[in-house]
Design a protein around this motif. Structure first.
Motif, short mmCIF file in Angstrom:
data_model
loop_
_atom_site.label_atom_id
_atom_site.label_comp_id
_atom_site.label_asym_id
_atom_site.label_seq_id
_atom_site.Cartn_x
_atom_site.Cartn_y
_atom_site.Cartn_z
N GLU A 192 58.99 62.93 78.69
CA GLU A 192 59.42 61.67 78.11
C GLU A 192 58.63 61.30 76.86
N ALA A 251 60.84 62.16 74.13
CA ALA A 251 61.99 61.27 74.00
C ALA A 251 61.63 59.96 73.33
N GLY A 305 54.89 58.54 77.14
CA GLY A 305 55.48 58.70 78.46
C GLY A 305 54.89 59.91 79.16
N SER A 335 61.18 55.45 85.27
CA SER A 335 60.80 56.22 84.10
C SER A 335 61.23 55.47 82.86
N LEU A 367 63.70 56.32 81.00
CA LEU A 367 65.14 56.42 80.82
C LEU A 367 65.80 55.07 81.04
N SER A 369 66.79 58.23 71.18
CA SER A 369 65.40 57.74 71.26
C SER A 369 65.29 56.26 70.95
N TYR A 371 62.59 68.67 75.45
CA TYR A 371 62.77 67.56 76.40
C TYR A 371 62.85 68.09 77.83
#
Length: 251
Positions: free
Chosen positions: A33, A36, A40, A84, A86, A124, A188
Protein backbone atom coordinates in the motif's frame (compact mmCIF):
# COMPACT_ATOMS: atom_id res chain seq x y z
CA UNK A 1 -30.20 -23.68 -31.46
CA UNK A 2 -33.40 -24.33 -29.52
CA UNK A 3 -33.55 -23.00 -25.98
CA UNK A 4 -33.90 -26.46 -24.42
CA UNK A 5 -30.81 -27.72 -26.26
CA UNK A 6 -28.93 -24.58 -25.25
CA UNK A 7 -29.87 -25.08 -21.60
CA UNK A 8 -28.60 -28.67 -21.69
CA UNK A 9 -25.31 -27.45 -23.17
CA UNK A 10 -25.25 -24.71 -20.56
CA UNK A 11 -25.74 -27.28 -17.80
CA UNK A 12 -22.64 -29.16 -18.90
CA UNK A 13 -20.69 -25.91 -19.18
CA UNK A 14 -21.88 -24.84 -15.74
CA UNK A 15 -20.90 -28.22 -14.30
CA UNK A 16 -17.41 -27.89 -15.73
CA UNK A 17 -17.18 -24.31 -14.47
CA UNK A 18 -18.21 -25.35 -10.96
CA UNK A 19 -15.80 -28.30 -10.91
CA UNK A 20 -12.96 -26.26 -12.39
CA UNK A 21 -13.34 -23.40 -9.91
CA UNK A 22 -13.98 -25.74 -6.97
CA UNK A 23 -10.75 -27.58 -7.73
CA UNK A 24 -8.85 -24.32 -8.13
CA UNK A 25 -6.48 -23.33 -5.39
CA UNK A 26 -7.47 -19.81 -4.35
CA UNK A 27 -4.33 -18.07 -3.19
CA UNK A 28 -3.46 -15.38 -0.71
CA UNK A 29 -1.87 -12.30 -2.24
CA UNK A 30 0.05 -9.37 -0.79
CA UNK A 31 -0.20 -5.74 -1.85
CA UNK A 32 2.19 -2.91 -1.04
CA UNK A 33 0.00 0.00 0.00
CA UNK A 34 2.97 2.33 0.20
CA UNK A 35 3.15 2.11 -3.60
CA UNK A 36 -0.55 2.92 -3.85
CA UNK A 37 -0.74 5.89 -1.50
CA UNK A 38 2.81 6.96 -0.68
CA UNK A 39 2.54 5.39 2.78
CA UNK A 40 1.10 2.26 4.26
CA UNK A 41 1.92 -1.33 4.99
CA UNK A 42 1.90 -4.71 3.29
CA UNK A 43 -1.58 -6.23 3.29
CA UNK A 44 -2.17 -9.95 2.79
CA UNK A 45 -5.67 -10.97 1.65
CA UNK A 46 -7.47 -13.63 -0.37
CA UNK A 47 -10.46 -11.69 -1.72
CA UNK A 48 -11.48 -8.19 -2.82
CA UNK A 49 -15.11 -7.09 -2.45
CA UNK A 50 -16.95 -4.25 -4.13
CA UNK A 51 -19.90 -3.16 -6.20
CA UNK A 52 -20.55 -2.46 -9.86
CA UNK A 53 -22.81 -0.85 -12.43
CA UNK A 54 -23.41 -2.71 -15.70
CA UNK A 55 -25.01 -1.90 -19.02
CA UNK A 56 -26.30 -4.96 -20.85
CA UNK A 57 -27.91 -4.83 -24.28
CA UNK A 58 -29.97 -7.58 -25.95
CA UNK A 59 -30.35 -7.79 -29.74
CA UNK A 60 -33.64 -9.73 -29.74
CA UNK A 61 -31.97 -12.82 -31.24
CA UNK A 62 -30.63 -14.39 -28.05
CA UNK A 63 -27.36 -12.41 -27.91
CA UNK A 64 -26.09 -9.78 -25.50
CA UNK A 65 -23.24 -7.34 -25.06
CA UNK A 66 -22.28 -5.99 -21.65
CA UNK A 67 -19.89 -3.52 -20.06
CA UNK A 68 -19.42 -2.73 -16.39
CA UNK A 69 -17.58 -0.40 -14.03
CA UNK A 70 -16.69 -1.90 -10.64
CA UNK A 71 -15.19 -0.28 -7.56
CA UNK A 72 -13.45 -2.38 -4.90
CA UNK A 73 -13.59 -1.16 -1.33
CA UNK A 74 -12.56 -3.98 1.01
CA UNK A 75 -9.92 -6.68 1.34
CA UNK A 76 -10.83 -9.94 3.07
CA UNK A 77 -8.75 -12.73 4.55
CA UNK A 78 -11.03 -15.66 5.10
CA UNK A 79 -14.19 -14.24 6.67
CA UNK A 80 -12.38 -11.26 8.19
CA UNK A 81 -12.53 -7.82 6.59
CA UNK A 82 -9.21 -5.99 6.72
CA UNK A 83 -8.60 -2.42 7.77
CA UNK A 84 -6.35 -0.92 5.12
CA UNK A 85 -5.88 2.14 2.99
CA UNK A 86 -8.18 0.75 0.29
CA UNK A 87 -11.18 3.05 -0.12
CA UNK A 88 -9.69 5.39 2.49
CA UNK A 89 -6.54 6.84 0.92
CA UNK A 90 -6.69 5.19 -2.51
CA UNK A 91 -9.03 2.97 -4.53
CA UNK A 92 -9.09 0.12 -7.01
CA UNK A 93 -11.57 -0.17 -9.85
CA UNK A 94 -12.10 -2.38 -12.87
CA UNK A 95 -13.78 -2.25 -16.25
CA UNK A 96 -15.43 -5.39 -17.62
CA UNK A 97 -16.84 -6.37 -21.00
CA UNK A 98 -18.49 -9.49 -22.38
CA UNK A 99 -20.50 -10.75 -25.34
CA UNK A 100 -22.49 -13.94 -25.46
CA UNK A 101 -25.79 -15.79 -25.47
CA UNK A 102 -28.86 -15.21 -23.32
CA UNK A 103 -32.15 -17.05 -22.98
CA UNK A 104 -34.72 -18.49 -20.61
CA UNK A 105 -36.09 -21.88 -19.65
CA UNK A 106 -39.06 -22.05 -17.31
CA UNK A 107 -38.46 -19.60 -14.47
CA UNK A 108 -34.71 -19.30 -15.14
CA UNK A 109 -33.14 -16.50 -17.19
CA UNK A 110 -29.52 -17.17 -18.07
CA UNK A 111 -26.56 -15.70 -19.91
CA UNK A 112 -23.21 -17.16 -20.95
CA UNK A 113 -20.26 -15.09 -22.15
CA UNK A 114 -18.47 -16.22 -25.30
CA UNK A 115 -15.81 -13.50 -25.22
CA UNK A 116 -14.83 -10.96 -22.59
CA UNK A 117 -12.15 -9.46 -20.41
CA UNK A 118 -11.33 -6.91 -17.76
CA UNK A 119 -8.76 -4.34 -16.64
CA UNK A 120 -8.00 -3.36 -13.04
CA UNK A 121 -6.69 0.11 -12.16
CA UNK A 122 -5.10 1.89 -9.22
CA UNK A 123 -6.55 5.30 -8.35
CA UNK A 124 -4.01 6.82 -5.96
CA UNK A 125 -6.08 10.02 -5.58
CA UNK A 126 -9.26 8.12 -4.73
CA UNK A 127 -11.29 10.36 -7.04
CA UNK A 128 -12.25 8.24 -10.06
CA UNK A 129 -15.99 7.69 -10.48
CA UNK A 130 -18.91 7.74 -12.88
CA UNK A 131 -20.34 11.21 -13.37
CA UNK A 132 -23.61 9.57 -14.46
CA UNK A 133 -24.51 6.32 -12.67
CA UNK A 134 -26.52 5.21 -15.71
CA UNK A 135 -23.66 5.80 -18.17
CA UNK A 136 -20.81 3.27 -17.95
CA UNK A 137 -18.60 5.45 -20.17
CA UNK A 138 -18.90 8.59 -17.98
CA UNK A 139 -15.67 7.92 -16.05
CA UNK A 140 -14.09 11.06 -14.59
CA UNK A 141 -10.98 11.68 -12.46
CA UNK A 142 -8.95 8.91 -14.10
CA UNK A 143 -6.19 11.04 -15.62
CA UNK A 144 -3.44 9.84 -13.26
CA UNK A 145 -4.67 6.26 -12.75
CA UNK A 146 -2.44 3.26 -13.40
CA UNK A 147 -3.36 0.03 -15.17
CA UNK A 148 -2.31 -2.80 -12.83
CA UNK A 149 -3.32 -5.85 -14.81
CA UNK A 150 -5.69 -7.30 -17.36
CA UNK A 151 -7.20 -10.37 -18.96
CA UNK A 152 -8.67 -10.55 -22.45
CA UNK A 153 -9.87 -14.15 -22.23
CA UNK A 154 -13.06 -15.31 -20.56
CA UNK A 155 -13.20 -18.87 -19.27
CA UNK A 156 -16.04 -20.88 -17.76
CA UNK A 157 -18.93 -18.64 -16.80
CA UNK A 158 -22.64 -18.55 -16.06
CA UNK A 159 -25.19 -16.01 -14.84
CA UNK A 160 -28.73 -16.85 -13.78
CA UNK A 161 -31.85 -15.14 -12.50
CA UNK A 162 -34.42 -17.47 -10.93
CA UNK A 163 -37.85 -16.74 -9.45
CA UNK A 164 -38.85 -19.05 -6.60
CA UNK A 165 -42.04 -18.50 -4.59
CA UNK A 166 -42.18 -14.92 -5.82
CA UNK A 167 -38.58 -14.19 -4.84
CA UNK A 168 -35.92 -13.47 -7.46
CA UNK A 169 -32.45 -14.92 -6.85
CA UNK A 170 -29.56 -13.79 -9.06
CA UNK A 171 -25.96 -14.94 -9.27
CA UNK A 172 -23.01 -14.98 -11.64
CA UNK A 173 -19.67 -16.76 -11.68
CA UNK A 174 -17.07 -15.80 -14.30
CA UNK A 175 -13.50 -17.02 -14.74
CA UNK A 176 -10.99 -14.78 -16.53
CA UNK A 177 -7.92 -16.56 -17.84
CA UNK A 178 -4.28 -15.53 -18.17
CA UNK A 179 -4.43 -12.48 -15.93
CA UNK A 180 -1.15 -10.58 -16.28
CA UNK A 181 0.24 -7.68 -14.28
CA UNK A 182 1.80 -4.59 -15.80
CA UNK A 183 5.11 -3.24 -14.51
CA UNK A 184 3.11 -0.97 -12.19
CA UNK A 185 1.01 -3.93 -11.10
CA UNK A 186 4.15 -5.81 -10.11
CA UNK A 187 4.95 -3.02 -7.65
CA UNK A 188 1.50 -3.14 -6.06
CA UNK A 189 0.80 -6.91 -6.11
CA UNK A 190 4.10 -8.08 -4.65
CA UNK A 191 3.22 -11.69 -3.84
CA UNK A 192 3.01 -14.41 -5.04
CA UNK A 193 5.87 -14.22 -7.52
CA UNK A 194 5.46 -14.66 -10.42
CA UNK A 195 1.93 -13.28 -10.34
CA UNK A 196 0.42 -14.99 -13.38
CA UNK A 197 -3.00 -16.13 -12.25
CA UNK A 198 -6.58 -16.77 -13.22
CA UNK A 199 -9.29 -14.57 -11.69
CA UNK A 200 -12.69 -15.71 -10.46
CA UNK A 201 -15.32 -12.96 -10.35
CA UNK A 202 -18.69 -13.68 -8.76
CA UNK A 203 -21.62 -11.87 -7.20
CA UNK A 204 -25.23 -10.88 -7.78
CA UNK A 205 -27.23 -8.31 -9.73
CA UNK A 206 -30.55 -6.50 -9.77
CA UNK A 207 -33.08 -8.41 -11.85
CA UNK A 208 -33.73 -7.05 -15.35
CA UNK A 209 -35.70 -7.91 -18.49
CA UNK A 210 -33.89 -9.53 -21.41
CA UNK A 211 -34.91 -6.81 -23.85
CA UNK A 212 -33.22 -3.71 -25.23
CA UNK A 213 -30.71 -1.87 -23.07
CA UNK A 214 -30.73 -2.45 -19.32
CA UNK A 215 -28.77 -0.96 -16.42
CA UNK A 216 -28.17 -3.22 -13.44
CA UNK A 217 -26.16 -3.05 -10.22
CA UNK A 218 -24.85 -5.56 -7.75
CA UNK A 219 -22.09 -6.84 -5.50
CA UNK A 220 -18.89 -8.38 -6.81
CA UNK A 221 -15.95 -10.33 -5.36
CA UNK A 222 -12.65 -11.20 -7.01
CA UNK A 223 -10.24 -13.99 -6.08
CA UNK A 224 -7.04 -15.22 -7.68
CA UNK A 225 -6.35 -18.89 -8.24
CA UNK A 226 -3.88 -21.25 -9.74
CA UNK A 227 -4.90 -23.41 -12.69
CA UNK A 228 -5.45 -27.12 -11.89
CA UNK A 229 -3.08 -29.60 -13.46
CA UNK A 230 -4.06 -30.45 -17.07
CA UNK A 231 -4.72 -34.06 -16.06
CA UNK A 232 -7.23 -32.90 -13.43
CA UNK A 233 -9.11 -30.76 -15.95
CA UNK A 234 -9.13 -33.65 -18.44
CA UNK A 235 -10.62 -36.04 -15.88
CA UNK A 236 -13.37 -33.53 -15.01
CA UNK A 237 -14.16 -32.93 -18.67
CA UNK A 238 -14.37 -36.66 -19.42
CA UNK A 239 -16.66 -37.16 -16.44
CA UNK A 240 -19.02 -34.46 -17.67
CA UNK A 241 -18.98 -35.89 -21.20
CA UNK A 242 -20.00 -39.20 -19.70
CA UNK A 243 -22.82 -37.46 -17.83
CA UNK A 244 -24.02 -35.94 -21.11
CA UNK A 245 -23.91 -39.33 -22.85
CA UNK A 246 -25.91 -40.93 -20.01
CA UNK A 247 -28.56 -38.21 -20.33
CA UNK A 248 -28.83 -38.86 -24.09
CA UNK A 249 -29.28 -42.61 -23.52
CA UNK A 250 -32.07 -41.95 -21.00
CA UNK A 251 -33.74 -39.59 -23.47
Amino acid sequence: MKIKTLVKSMALTAGLAASFTASANFVEFTVDESYAAGSGEMVTADKINGGYVERITFDGNGNFTASAFATFGQFFLGSNSLNSGLNNTYSLYATFNAEGTAGEEGNVDFFIGDTGGFNIYLDSNNDTMLSDQNDITSVVGDGEDLLLGSSSTIGNNLGTSTTINGQTVTAFNFDFMNFELTDEGDQYFVSPTPFSMMVNVNGDFDAFAQAGEQITRGDVSAQFYEVPEPSTVAVMALGLLGLGAARRRKA
